[in-house]
Design a protein around this motif. Structure first.
Motif, PDB file in Angstrom:
ATOM      1  N   LYS A   9      34.939 108.126 -71.358  1.00 49.31           N
ATOM      2  CA  LYS A   9      35.191 106.695 -71.242  1.00 49.31           C
ATOM      3  C   LYS A   9      34.449 106.118 -70.042  1.00 49.31           C
ATOM      4  O   LYS A   9      33.863 105.024 -70.112  1.00 49.31           O
ATOM      5  CB  LYS A   9      36.699 106.453 -71.086  1.00 49.31           C
ATOM      6  CG  LYS A   9      37.097 105.014 -70.812  1.00 49.31           C
ATOM      7  CD  LYS A   9      36.886 104.122 -72.012  1.00 49.31           C
ATOM      8  CE  LYS A   9      37.476 102.745 -71.768  1.00 49.31           C
ATOM      9  NZ  LYS A   9      37.192 101.811 -72.877  1.00 49.31           N
ATOM     10  N   ARG A  10      34.453 106.872 -68.962  1.00 51.12           N
ATOM     11  CA  ARG A  10      33.770 106.422 -67.743  1.00 51.12           C
ATOM     12  C   ARG A  10      32.271 106.268 -67.995  1.00 51.12           C
ATOM     13  O   ARG A  10      31.658 105.280 -67.596  1.00 51.12           O
ATOM     14  CB  ARG A  10      34.018 107.441 -66.629  1.00 51.12           C
ATOM     15  CG  ARG A  10      33.650 106.979 -65.240  1.00 51.12           C
ATOM     16  CD  ARG A  10      34.069 108.040 -64.215  1.00 51.12           C
ATOM     17  NE  ARG A  10      33.962 107.535 -62.872  1.00 51.12           N
ATOM     18  CZ  ARG A  10      32.829 107.470 -62.180  1.00 51.12           C
ATOM     19  NH1 ARG A  10      31.701 107.893 -62.740  1.00 51.12           N
ATOM     20  NH2 ARG A  10      32.802 106.985 -60.962  1.00 51.12           N
ATOM     21  N   ARG A  11      31.677 107.249 -68.666  1.00 50.06           N
ATOM     22  CA  ARG A  11      30.245 107.182 -68.952  1.00 50.06           C
ATOM     23  C   ARG A  11      29.930 106.021 -69.891  1.00 50.06           C
ATOM     24  O   ARG A  11      28.934 105.315 -69.710  1.00 50.06           O
ATOM     25  CB  ARG A  11      29.789 108.504 -69.575  1.00 50.06           C
ATOM     26  CG  ARG A  11      28.313 108.529 -70.016  1.00 50.06           C
ATOM     27  CD  ARG A  11      27.388 108.186 -68.860  1.00 50.06           C
ATOM     28  NE  ARG A  11      26.032 107.974 -69.302  1.00 50.06           N
ATOM     29  CZ  ARG A  11      25.038 108.853 -69.122  1.00 50.06           C
ATOM     30  NH1 ARG A  11      25.278 110.002 -68.515  1.00 50.06           N
ATOM     31  NH2 ARG A  11      23.823 108.582 -69.536  1.00 50.06           N
ATOM     32  N   ASP A  12      30.776 105.798 -70.874  1.00 55.28           N
ATOM     33  CA  ASP A  12      30.562 104.686 -71.797  1.00 55.28           C
ATOM     34  C   ASP A  12      30.611 103.352 -71.045  1.00 55.28           C
ATOM     35  O   ASP A  12      29.783 102.461 -71.289  1.00 55.28           O
ATOM     36  CB  ASP A  12      31.610 104.711 -72.905  1.00 55.28           C
ATOM     37  CG  ASP A  12      31.482 103.529 -73.850  1.00 55.28           C
ATOM     38  OD1 ASP A  12      30.448 103.439 -74.545  1.00 55.28           O
ATOM     39  OD2 ASP A  12      32.396 102.683 -73.868  1.00 55.28           O
ATOM     40  N   LEU A  13      31.559 103.222 -70.134  1.00 54.05           N
ATOM     41  CA  LEU A  13      31.656 101.996 -69.341  1.00 54.05           C
ATOM     42  C   LEU A  13      30.403 101.798 -68.488  1.00 54.05           C
ATOM     43  O   LEU A  13      29.873 100.688 -68.397  1.00 54.05           O
ATOM     44  CB  LEU A  13      32.898 102.041 -68.454  1.00 54.05           C
ATOM     45  CG  LEU A  13      34.239 101.757 -69.128  1.00 54.05           C
ATOM     46  CD1 LEU A  13      35.392 102.039 -68.172  1.00 54.05           C
ATOM     47  CD2 LEU A  13      34.305 100.315 -69.622  1.00 54.05           C
ATOM     48  N   LEU A  14      29.917 102.869 -67.886  1.00 53.81           N
ATOM     49  CA  LEU A  14      28.718 102.765 -67.055  1.00 53.81           C
ATOM     50  C   LEU A  14      27.518 102.312 -67.874  1.00 53.81           C
ATOM     51  O   LEU A  14      26.730 101.475 -67.428  1.00 53.81           O
ATOM     52  CB  LEU A  14      28.414 104.110 -66.386  1.00 53.81           C
ATOM     53  CG  LEU A  14      29.306 104.482 -65.198  1.00 53.81           C
ATOM     54  CD1 LEU A  14      29.018 105.910 -64.751  1.00 53.81           C
ATOM     55  CD2 LEU A  14      29.104 103.513 -64.037  1.00 53.81           C
ATOM     56  N   LEU A  45      38.356  98.682 -64.458  1.00 52.68           N
ATOM     57  CA  LEU A  45      37.061  98.960 -63.832  1.00 52.68           C
ATOM     58  C   LEU A  45      37.252  99.483 -62.408  1.00 52.68           C
ATOM     59  O   LEU A  45      36.571 100.430 -61.987  1.00 52.68           O
ATOM     60  CB  LEU A  45      36.199  97.705 -63.823  1.00 52.68           C
ATOM     61  CG  LEU A  45      35.725  97.207 -65.202  1.00 52.68           C
ATOM     62  CD1 LEU A  45      34.930  95.920 -65.053  1.00 52.68           C
ATOM     63  CD2 LEU A  45      34.882  98.267 -65.908  1.00 52.68           C
ATOM     64  N   LEU A  46      38.175  98.880 -61.660  1.00 47.03           N
ATOM     65  CA  LEU A  46      38.442  99.347 -60.305  1.00 47.03           C
ATOM     66  C   LEU A  46      39.069 100.736 -60.320  1.00 47.03           C
ATOM     67  O   LEU A  46      38.809 101.560 -59.427  1.00 47.03           O
ATOM     68  CB  LEU A  46      39.355  98.356 -59.573  1.00 47.03           C
ATOM     69  CG  LEU A  46      38.721  97.000 -59.250  1.00 47.03           C
ATOM     70  CD1 LEU A  46      39.752  96.053 -58.649  1.00 47.03           C
ATOM     71  CD2 LEU A  46      37.537  97.172 -58.299  1.00 47.03           C
ATOM     72  N   MET A  55      30.164 100.766 -58.759  1.00 47.09           N
ATOM     73  CA  MET A  55      30.011 100.825 -60.213  1.00 47.09           C
ATOM     74  C   MET A  55      28.579 100.489 -60.623  1.00 47.09           C
ATOM     75  O   MET A  55      27.967 101.209 -61.431  1.00 47.09           O
ATOM     76  CB  MET A  55      30.988  99.850 -60.862  1.00 47.09           C
ATOM     77  CG  MET A  55      30.857  99.687 -62.358  1.00 47.09           C
ATOM     78  SD  MET A  55      31.993  98.415 -62.965  1.00 47.09           S
ATOM     79  CE  MET A  55      31.325  96.952 -62.144  1.00 47.09           C
ATOM     80  N   VAL A  56      28.024  99.427 -60.058  1.00 46.94           N
ATOM     81  CA  VAL A  56      26.658  99.014 -60.416  1.00 46.94           C
ATOM     82  C   VAL A  56      25.640 100.060 -59.970  1.00 46.94           C
ATOM     83  O   VAL A  56      24.740 100.439 -60.726  1.00 46.94           O
ATOM     84  CB  VAL A  56      26.337  97.641 -59.798  1.00 46.94           C
ATOM     85  CG1 VAL A  56      24.859  97.311 -59.978  1.00 46.94           C
ATOM     86  CG2 VAL A  56      27.211  96.559 -60.425  1.00 46.94           C
TER      87      VAL A  56
END
Length: 199
Positions: A9-14, A45-46, A55-56
């Motif tokens: 999920k983290r990779r997809d969000l990135l 996101l946080l 994040m960016v």
């Protein structure tokens, strides 16, 4: 005990964060509109990334098509230059890759982040320093393979890195990529005599 973040999920969000900032930049980036566009919440996101800036920076760092990773892949595919002529052909291909639409679209964002990292190192970290250092170290190792001393290789790598970055900035403002292309080849003309050395 809180559940650890889901890596997939983290990779997809990135990946989706990167697509968003490539379209919109970071100057006016706000978490709530970003989260809404991604179909999630600013709190989520946080939870995954801690801060907007982290994040960016991470979203760009894992971008497989970023120029430095593509250049390293090119070295692996064709081998390291064994002569000044090989090096010139390699550098022309590296420069040509900046014409790729994916790379060209990302260049303004990279410069925006690099500038922000100089003005606000506490937010984005030393992005500018890291990018310049990585390119310089890569080119230094290539010049060392041609038989140069460490100091001479570092100077040649610094000239090449800094001048190339400069040639990428102006076309973002005036759109004259053709002039930048001609200037890059003129740069190689001026630098290549300094690449000839004996081992």
């Amino acid at each position: 005990m809180p559940r650890p973040p889901d890596p997939a999920k983290r990779r997809d969000l990135l990946d989706r964060v990167r697509e968003y900032v490539l379209r919109n930049g970071v100057a006016d980036l706000s978490l709530r509109p970003l989260a809404k566009a991604l179909g999630t919440s600013d709190r989520m996101l946080l939870y995954y990334f801690g801060t907007k800036e982290r994040m960016v920076a991470e979203a760009l760092d894992i971008y497989e098509r970023r120029p430095l990773l593509r250049t390293r892949g090119l070295l692996e595919a064709i081998g390291r230059p064994a002569s000044p002529a090989d090096l010139r052909r390699f550098l022309k291909e590296v420069w040509r890759q900046f014409s790729d639409p994916d790379v060209r679209a990302a260049v303004p964002l990279y410069f925006e982040i690099m500038s922000a990292s100089v003005l606000h190192p506490g937010r984005y970290g030393p992005v500018m320093r890291d990018i310049v250092t990585e390119w310089t170290l890569l080119y230094t190792s290539i010049f060392r393979d041609l038989g140069m001393t460490q100091e001479r290789a570092r100077i040649q790598a610094t000239l090449l890195t800094d001048a190339s970055l400069g040639l990428l900035i102006a076309p973002l403002a005036d759109g004259h990529w053709d002039r930048a292309h001609e200037a890059f080849h003129a740069l190689l003309d001026s630098l290549e005599p300094g690449w000839h050395t004996t081992r």
